[in-house]
Design a protein around this motif. Sequence first.
Motif, PDB file in Angstrom:
ATOM      1  N   GLY A   1       3.285  -3.302  -3.839  1.00  0.00           N
ATOM      2  CA  GLY A   1       2.469  -3.994  -2.849  1.00  0.00           C
ATOM      3  C   GLY A   1       2.931  -3.803  -1.421  1.00  0.00           C
ATOM      4  O   GLY A   1       2.187  -4.082  -0.490  1.00  0.00           O
ATOM      5  N   TYR A   2       4.151  -3.305  -1.238  1.00  0.00           N
ATOM      6  CA  TYR A   2       4.685  -3.069   0.110  1.00  0.00           C
ATOM      7  C   TYR A   2       4.409  -1.636   0.548  1.00  0.00           C
ATOM      8  O   TYR A   2       4.280  -0.730  -0.269  1.00  0.00           O
ATOM      9  CB  TYR A   2       6.205  -3.249   0.141  1.00  0.00           C
ATOM     10  N   TYR A   3       4.363  -1.447   1.868  1.00  0.00           N
ATOM     11  CA  TYR A   3       4.382  -0.098   2.438  1.00  0.00           C
ATOM     12  C   TYR A   3       5.837   0.272   2.676  1.00  0.00           C
ATOM     13  O   TYR A   3       6.638  -0.569   3.092  1.00  0.00           O
ATOM     14  CB  TYR A   3       3.624  -0.050   3.771  1.00  0.00           C
ATOM     15  N   ASN A   4       6.159   1.528   2.434  1.00  0.00           N
ATOM     16  CA  ASN A   4       7.530   1.987   2.609  1.00  0.00           C
ATOM     17  C   ASN A   4       7.506   3.497   2.804  1.00  0.00           C
ATOM     18  O   ASN A   4       6.477   4.145   2.642  1.00  0.00           O
ATOM     19  CB  ASN A   4       8.358   1.617   1.371  1.00  0.00           C
ATOM     20  N   GLY A   5       8.673   4.034   3.115  1.00  0.00           N
ATOM     21  CA  GLY A   5       8.836   5.482   3.108  1.00  0.00           C
ATOM     22  C   GLY A   5       8.891   5.944   1.661  1.00  0.00           C
ATOM     23  O   GLY A   5       8.668   5.166   0.733  1.00  0.00           O
TER      24      GLY A   5
END
Length: 185
Positions: A54-58
């Motif tokens: 659910g998170y945005y990340n690299g």
Amino acid sequence: MTWATTLAKADGGAPPFVRAVLESGTSPKLLTLVMIDDGKRVLLGHKKRGFGMGYYNGFGGKVEPGETIRQAAERELQEEACIEAVDLREAGVLVFAFDDQPVAWEVHVFAASSFRGEPAETDEMRPVWFNHEDVPFEQMWADDQFWYPLLLRRAYFRGVFAFTQTTQLLWHSLTERDPGDEGCP
């Protein structure tokens, strides 16, 4: 990782579990994170499953046995975004201590401004471009807002972050570093 222990001690505000984890003598879990930044935009992945869902990340993950940290970063970028960094460079190191885990996480952050291939969705990540001013920090890990400005300035950084209940940031200490400097912060 003595620099992380020194950083935690120097601040004085680190929760006790941070020093306990860093001074345990247990080797940290080695991970990678690759950030694609074309100078105006960053390519982030929307995590579809697993830790950080659910998170945005690299793009990144665990360093496998027999791999160098750089090889792991390259492999993870290919597996999660279907691209190959052309100008991969070391950007920093982040150490995470969690109150519910006995081992610290040592995340080696890499950056690249160009790549080969076309970013594509995988079973784990959906790549999305964001303008620098539109990075969705409210949908990212709480630590990102502190070190992203250094990444975008192309400064090398080191940081220690303490989390409780996996996602709640309690404390952090972050320094801008010379990549070759192994001395005290």
